[in-house]
Design a protein around this motif. Sequence first.
Motif, PDB file in Angstrom:
ATOM      1  N   MET A 294       0.850  -1.188   0.000  1.00 42.83           N
ATOM      2  CA  MET A 294       0.000   0.000   0.000  1.00 42.83           C
ATOM      3  C   MET A 294       0.884   1.237   0.000  1.00 42.83           C
ATOM      4  O   MET A 294       1.916   1.266   0.687  1.00 42.83           O
ATOM      5  CB  MET A 294      -0.914   0.034   1.234  1.00 42.83           C
ATOM      6  CG  MET A 294      -2.010  -0.998   1.228  1.00 42.83           C
ATOM      7  SD  MET A 294      -3.285  -0.685   2.477  1.00 42.83           S
ATOM      8  CE  MET A 294      -2.314  -0.487   3.956  1.00 42.83           C
ATOM      9  N   MET A 295       0.452   2.251  -0.736  1.00 46.94           N
ATOM     10  CA  MET A 295       1.201   3.505  -0.798  1.00 46.94           C
ATOM     11  C   MET A 295       0.221   4.664  -0.688  1.00 46.94           C
ATOM     12  O   MET A 295      -0.864   4.637  -1.286  1.00 46.94           O
ATOM     13  CB  MET A 295       1.997   3.608  -2.095  1.00 46.94           C
ATOM     14  CG  MET A 295       2.853   4.851  -2.205  1.00 46.94           C
ATOM     15  SD  MET A 295       3.856   4.860  -3.714  1.00 46.94           S
ATOM     16  CE  MET A 295       4.635   6.462  -3.575  1.00 46.94           C
ATOM     17  N   ASN A 313      -7.999  -3.430   3.815  1.00 48.01           N
ATOM     18  CA  ASN A 313      -9.367  -2.980   3.542  1.00 48.01           C
ATOM     19  C   ASN A 313      -9.631  -1.609   4.134  1.00 48.01           C
ATOM     20  O   ASN A 313     -10.615  -1.380   4.829  1.00 48.01           O
ATOM     21  CB  ASN A 313     -10.370  -3.993   4.094  1.00 48.01           C
ATOM     22  CG  ASN A 313     -10.183  -5.371   3.503  1.00 48.01           C
ATOM     23  OD1 ASN A 313      -9.869  -5.499   2.324  1.00 48.01           O
ATOM     24  ND2 ASN A 313     -10.374  -6.403   4.317  1.00 48.01           N
ATOM     25  N   THR A 314      -8.721  -0.694   3.898  1.00 44.06           N
ATOM     26  CA  THR A 314      -8.890   0.653   4.419  1.00 44.06           C
ATOM     27  C   THR A 314      -9.830   1.457   3.532  1.00 44.06           C
ATOM     28  O   THR A 314      -9.973   1.183   2.329  1.00 44.06           O
ATOM     29  CB  THR A 314      -7.531   1.355   4.514  1.00 44.06           C
ATOM     30  OG1 THR A 314      -7.707   2.659   5.018  1.00 44.06           O
ATOM     31  CG2 THR A 314      -6.850   1.410   3.156  1.00 44.06           C
ATOM     32  N   ARG A 315     -10.467   2.457   4.101  1.00 46.03           N
ATOM     33  CA  ARG A 315     -11.433   3.278   3.356  1.00 46.03           C
ATOM     34  C   ARG A 315     -10.836   4.603   2.903  1.00 46.03           C
ATOM     35  O   ARG A 315     -11.556   5.479   2.446  1.00 46.03           O
ATOM     36  CB  ARG A 315     -12.657   3.552   4.233  1.00 46.03           C
ATOM     37  CG  ARG A 315     -13.442   2.291   4.583  1.00 46.03           C
ATOM     38  CD  ARG A 315     -14.682   2.639   5.374  1.00 46.03           C
ATOM     39  NE  ARG A 315     -15.471   1.443   5.677  1.00 46.03           N
ATOM     40  CZ  ARG A 315     -16.617   1.458   6.365  1.00 46.03           C
ATOM     41  NH1 ARG A 315     -17.092   2.625   6.819  1.00 46.03           N
ATOM     42  NH2 ARG A 315     -17.263   0.347   6.594  1.00 46.03           N
ATOM     43  N   ALA A 318      -7.411   8.078  -1.272  1.00 50.74           N
ATOM     44  CA  ALA A 318      -6.213   8.338  -2.072  1.00 50.74           C
ATOM     45  C   ALA A 318      -5.187   7.219  -1.998  1.00 50.74           C
ATOM     46  O   ALA A 318      -4.097   7.364  -2.554  1.00 50.74           O
ATOM     47  CB  ALA A 318      -5.575   9.645  -1.610  1.00 50.74           C
ATOM     48  N   ILE A 319      -5.500   6.106  -1.368  1.00 50.39           N
ATOM     49  CA  ILE A 319      -4.512   5.052  -1.192  1.00 50.39           C
ATOM     50  C   ILE A 319      -4.337   4.250  -2.482  1.00 50.39           C
ATOM     51  O   ILE A 319      -5.277   4.080  -3.265  1.00 50.39           O
ATOM     52  CB  ILE A 319      -4.912   4.128  -0.027  1.00 50.39           C
ATOM     53  CG1 ILE A 319      -3.696   3.403   0.524  1.00 50.39           C
ATOM     54  CG2 ILE A 319      -5.985   3.140  -0.440  1.00 50.39           C
ATOM     55  CD1 ILE A 319      -3.896   2.825   1.884  1.00 50.39           C
ATOM     56  N   LEU A 320      -3.121   3.781  -2.726  1.00 53.82           N
ATOM     57  CA  LEU A 320      -2.787   2.985  -3.893  1.00 53.82           C
ATOM     58  C   LEU A 320      -2.438   1.575  -3.446  1.00 53.82           C
ATOM     59  O   LEU A 320      -1.683   1.387  -2.486  1.00 53.82           O
ATOM     60  CB  LEU A 320      -1.611   3.598  -4.651  1.00 53.82           C
ATOM     61  CG  LEU A 320      -1.788   5.042  -5.141  1.00 53.82           C
ATOM     62  CD1 LEU A 320      -0.487   5.548  -5.762  1.00 53.82           C
ATOM     63  CD2 LEU A 320      -2.927   5.153  -6.137  1.00 53.82           C
ATOM     64  N   LEU A 321      -2.960   0.577  -4.147  1.00 57.24           N
ATOM     65  CA  LEU A 321      -2.731  -0.827  -3.823  1.00 57.24           C
ATOM     66  C   LEU A 321      -2.021  -1.513  -4.975  1.00 57.24           C
ATOM     67  O   LEU A 321      -2.212  -1.139  -6.146  1.00 57.24           O
ATOM     68  CB  LEU A 321      -4.047  -1.543  -3.532  1.00 57.24           C
ATOM     69  CG  LEU A 321      -4.798  -1.121  -2.271  1.00 57.24           C
ATOM     70  CD1 LEU A 321      -6.142  -1.829  -2.206  1.00 57.24           C
ATOM     71  CD2 LEU A 321      -3.987  -1.418  -1.033  1.00 57.24           C
ATOM     72  N   LYS A 342      -4.739   2.856  -8.187  1.00 62.85           N
ATOM     73  CA  LYS A 342      -5.831   3.286  -7.321  1.00 62.85           C
ATOM     74  C   LYS A 342      -6.919   2.221  -7.295  1.00 62.85           C
ATOM     75  O   LYS A 342      -7.147   1.513  -8.291  1.00 62.85           O
ATOM     76  CB  LYS A 342      -6.407   4.613  -7.807  1.00 62.85           C
ATOM     77  CG  LYS A 342      -7.305   5.295  -6.794  1.00 62.85           C
ATOM     78  CD  LYS A 342      -7.709   6.678  -7.266  1.00 62.85           C
ATOM     79  CE  LYS A 342      -8.589   7.362  -6.228  1.00 62.85           C
ATOM     80  NZ  LYS A 342      -8.994   8.722  -6.670  1.00 62.85           N
ATOM     81  N   LYS A 343      -7.583   2.101  -6.170  1.00 56.39           N
ATOM     82  CA  LYS A 343      -8.655   1.134  -6.050  1.00 56.39           C
ATOM     83  C   LYS A 343      -9.789   1.469  -7.008  1.00 56.39           C
ATOM     84  O   LYS A 343     -10.206   2.627  -7.121  1.00 56.39           O
ATOM     85  CB  LYS A 343      -9.186   1.103  -4.608  1.00 56.39           C
ATOM     86  CG  LYS A 343      -8.216   0.546  -3.606  1.00 56.39           C
ATOM     87  CD  LYS A 343      -8.884   0.314  -2.263  1.00 56.39           C
ATOM     88  CE  LYS A 343      -9.417   1.595  -1.681  1.00 56.39           C
ATOM     89  NZ  LYS A 343     -10.022   1.374  -0.336  1.00 56.39           N
TER      90      LYS A 343
END
Length: 433
Positions: A294-295, A313-315, A318-321, A342-343
């Motif tokens: 995760m970034m 499973n964060t909400r 702006a998080i990148l997986l 991005k999700k």
Amino acid sequence: EAEEDCHSDLVRTDDNERSNEANLQAELQMFRAQWMFELAPGMSSSGLEPLPCRASSRGPGVKSADARGKQEIAKEEKAKELFLKAVEEEQNGALYEAIKFYRLAMQLVPDIEFKITYTRSPDGDGVGKRCVEDNKEDDKMADLLSDFQQQLTLQESSVKLCQPEVDVSQTHISVLPMEVLMYIFRWVVSSDLDLRSLEQLSLVCRGFYICARDPEIWHQVCLKIWGRSCNKLVPYASWRDMFLERPRTRFDGVYISKTKYIRQGEQSLDGFYRAWHQVEYYRYLRFFPDGQVMMLTTPEDPQSIVPRLRTKNTRTDAILLGHYRLSQETDNQTKVFAVIMKKKEEKPIDYHKYRYFRRVPAQETDHSFHVGLQLCSSGRQRFNKLVWIHHSCHITYKSTGETAVTTFDIDKMYTPLFFARVKSFTAFSEKPL
């Protein structure tokens, strides 16, 4: 006349007592001097004159200095004997006698404990021999695993890994079969590879130490980290040594970098001044044992962001997986390559919006970021630093299949990421190893 005779007799008696006491003191002083001379090496049996030597032509001042030096040596030797005797009494449990000998030794030489080498025993009682044997045993204790296994084997025929320290009415953990204990240990390691908790568990007793050094556990840990590339144990002595020595990413925390820069603002309406702004933002990078990463890039501080990175499973929007892999180049440097994006969120189509006019379909694209980092160690911690070596953006058009690549220059804006351990990440176990 009778009274004068009695008075003269009393005076003579007092004089005799004083003379006898003075003689006793003189004899005591002579005995002490003779004893000190007998203790000094190179003296005759009478203790009155030294044995003949070549340096007999020296003056009386030099001889007195030599005598004082010999007396000091004799005093130190006597103090050593008393100190070693006190050590022996303390080992035998006679603490009162040990204290008595300690006091006598320190009265002769106050710092005698720092002058003892423990290599010999003056009385031949084996104290020095035991000290030498203890040093040999310390060398043997380097391999605790084999030593503990040997001790447990020699204790009794039915080997138990641990014994209750006190009598308890409940069922003790030592009653559990070996298979159940190892399953508990796998839960301690968990799927998050919490090897720190496993090492802490090994400090409980010798049996737990043996379980925590089980090669199968460490082999599975290495397979989860490096995959098929760790089939061969060479050049490491054990799977645990491979885990400790071979470069790897850490899972019990977050890699964080902080970037600062100053940018110029817009000019004021009257044109007299232009504002300058100091910009600060953070980059967070979290690795998982299953190969996912995760970034997140945000201006929010770690205190508010780190708790959100505990699970995948964060909400956070702006998080990148993505996924990562470790690569060891020919230059003996370990690098981490990751592809993140991005999700994907499916947005419902608003048919009422395009009800009265013709809808023009937008060109769909996929954005992905390719990241390259070099794994380093800094300070006392190992594998706690990631240095940027590559960063690019790949835009793929679904209609045509074409991909546009934009490579970013690695400059001072790409500050290294440093590892920060987070205890809450390993506080719970979701599934065993």
